[in-house]
Design an enzyme around this catalytic site. Structure first.
Site, mmCIF file in Angstrom:
data_model
loop_
_atom_site.group_PDB
_atom_site.id
_atom_site.type_symbol
_atom_site.label_atom_id
_atom_site.label_comp_id
_atom_site.label_asym_id
_atom_site.label_seq_id
_atom_site.Cartn_x
_atom_site.Cartn_y
_atom_site.Cartn_z
ATOM 1 N NE ARG A 1 -2.966 -2.575 3.002
ATOM 2 C CZ ARG A 1 -3.244 -2.989 4.230
ATOM 3 N NH1 ARG A 1 -3.112 -2.185 5.252
ATOM 4 N NH2 ARG A 1 -3.656 -4.216 4.425
ATOM 5 C CD GLU B 1 -3.715 -8.413 15.997
ATOM 6 O OE1 GLU B 1 -3.138 -9.393 15.498
ATOM 7 O OE2 GLU B 1 -3.971 -7.395 15.357
#
Ligand code: AMP
Length: 398
Positions: free
Chosen positions: A235, A384
């Site tokens: 990205r 997470e």
């Protein structure tokens, strides 16, 4: 609360990862974890291993689509070989402007999240698909959306507001921030001594940095979408809007249909840029390090740009926080790429960030700053799934 098996689902464009925890009052034990990987190929992988790492399932099925992939997970969980889940937590990258809190999933909530799919086009379509399938294949089971944007809800308006005409702001175009579940897990691991002025660099295939003051997010590098901020594997990160317009006009020369052209542009900025775009070799840090060893100049440039964008971001956050107590590296690169940590910190001595090269020469959890470094620098792997379980347990109790 009695102990309950809680399933965590984390779906990506080509994989569905999952784990099951036994969770009761203050007790969390991982029972197993697994993944279906290679969705859309004939050579998929489906594995489950127990907490000790022993493979319980190890298959290489054809995975033509996500329906086949998720059915495989659901069938395994219904087989009786594993405890049936009592609740499911879905990692949810973006709920848009209206879904800001972690909450129970209903069909209406899924529609709402889907209506803002353009904000996280790589993540939301698969996530909402899995949510609908989970409601169908596990009827009656409470499912919860746990948001990566939730942690960033404390960012002030001066940070979240975009400098664009008000009509677009009214459509939900603002800075949301991502990787919030990872940031929450770092704060959890720093308890009870959370530093007042903290910067966390989550450097994985997607990469972002967060400035955290007194345990609350003040700023983060990703904005409207996970494409913004620092350079990631594929990205662009933040970029002059003129570059995007230039590329769009080039694409439009051969693609007159506006939506098609926009899709192609999306692919360029999200999947073909960043480390991959600059190096023309790989979006993966390991591949780039190998290429650098062989003297590849483009790989060197990509990795140098990566360190430069992160160092600049850290510098700006020290200014925003008006000082810094601790810098934490996390994510696949943050935990494992010793050279990236050294390159990022090399020019930050004036900000009080001084690494100890011997301490930095490790993978995984460590204190890596020098004894005389005014700022403490640590490596902490994210947890997470545990954060998702914690939110599910809290929401079940409400
Ligand atoms: P994540 O998205 O958190 O799984 O991180 C993926 C990134 O971590 C990729 O760029 C990998 O190349 C990088 N990574 C993982 N292990 C290592 C390692 N041992 N050395 C360098 N980079 C690594």
């Amino acid at each position: 609360m009695p102990s309950l098996p809680i399933l965590v689902l984390n779906s990506g464009s080509s994989s569905i990862k999952f784990s099951m925890y036994e969770a009761g009052d203050g007790r969390r034990a991982r029972l197993f974890e697994g993944a279906v990987d290679g969705i859309g190929t004939d050579l998929g992988k489906f594995w489950i291993k127990d907490a000790a790492g022993k493979k319980l399932v190890d298959q290489t099925p054809a995975l033509p689509n996500r329906a086949v992939a998720f059915k495989m997970v659901a069938d395994a969980l219904h087989s009786g070989q594993f405890p049936a889940p009592a609740a499911i937590g879905h990692r949810t990258v973006c709920g848009g402007p209206t879904v800001r809190d972690n909450q129970r999933i209903t069909p209406a909530l899924i529609d709402e999240i889907e209506s803002y799919a353009a904000l996280a086009p790589l993540h939301t379509p698969i996530a909402v698909y899995i949510m609908r399938e989970a409601l169908r294949l596990f009827p009656g089971l409470p499912n919860f959306a746990i948001l990566d944007t939730y942690f960033h809800r404390t960012m002030p308006e001066v940070v979240t507001h975009m400098p664009i005409p008000a009509e677009y702001s009214a459509m939900g175009v603002r800075r949301y921030g991502y990787h919030g579940i990872s940031y929450e897990s770092i704060l959890m691991q720093l308890q009870p001594d959370v530093p007042q002025k903290l910067i966390v660099a989550h450097l994985g295939n997607g990469a972002s940095v967060a400035a955290i003051r007194n345990g609350e997010c003040l700023d983060t590098s990703m904005g409207l979408t996970p494409t913004g901020g620092i350079i990631s594997g594929s990205r662009t990160g933040d970029i002059d809007p003129g570059v995007v317009l230039f590329i769009l006009k080039k694409i439009a020369e051969t693609t007159p249909n506006t939506l098609e052209a926009a899709d192609k542009l999306e692919t360029v900025v999200s999947k073909k840029s960043g480390l991959l775009g600059v190096s023309e070799i790989s979006n993966d840090m390991r591949g780039l390090r190998d290429a650098i060893q062989e003297g590849n100049a483009k790989a060197r440039l990509a990795v140098d740009k990566f360190a430069w964008t992160i160092a600049k971001c850290i510098g700006s956050y020290v200014a925003e926080l008006n000082g810094l107590d601790m810098l934490v590296f996390t994510g696949g690169i943050g935990e494992n790429d010793i050279a990236s940590r050294a390159e990022i910190c090399a020019g930050l001595g004036a900000l009080g960030i001084v690494l100890d090269p011997a301490r930095n020469n490790v993978r995984g959890e460590a204190l890596i700053s020098a004894d005389n470094s005014p700022v403490t620098v640590r490596v902490i792997p994210p947890l997470e799934d545990l954060i998702i379980v914690n939110h599910v347990v809290r929401l079940l109790g409400e």
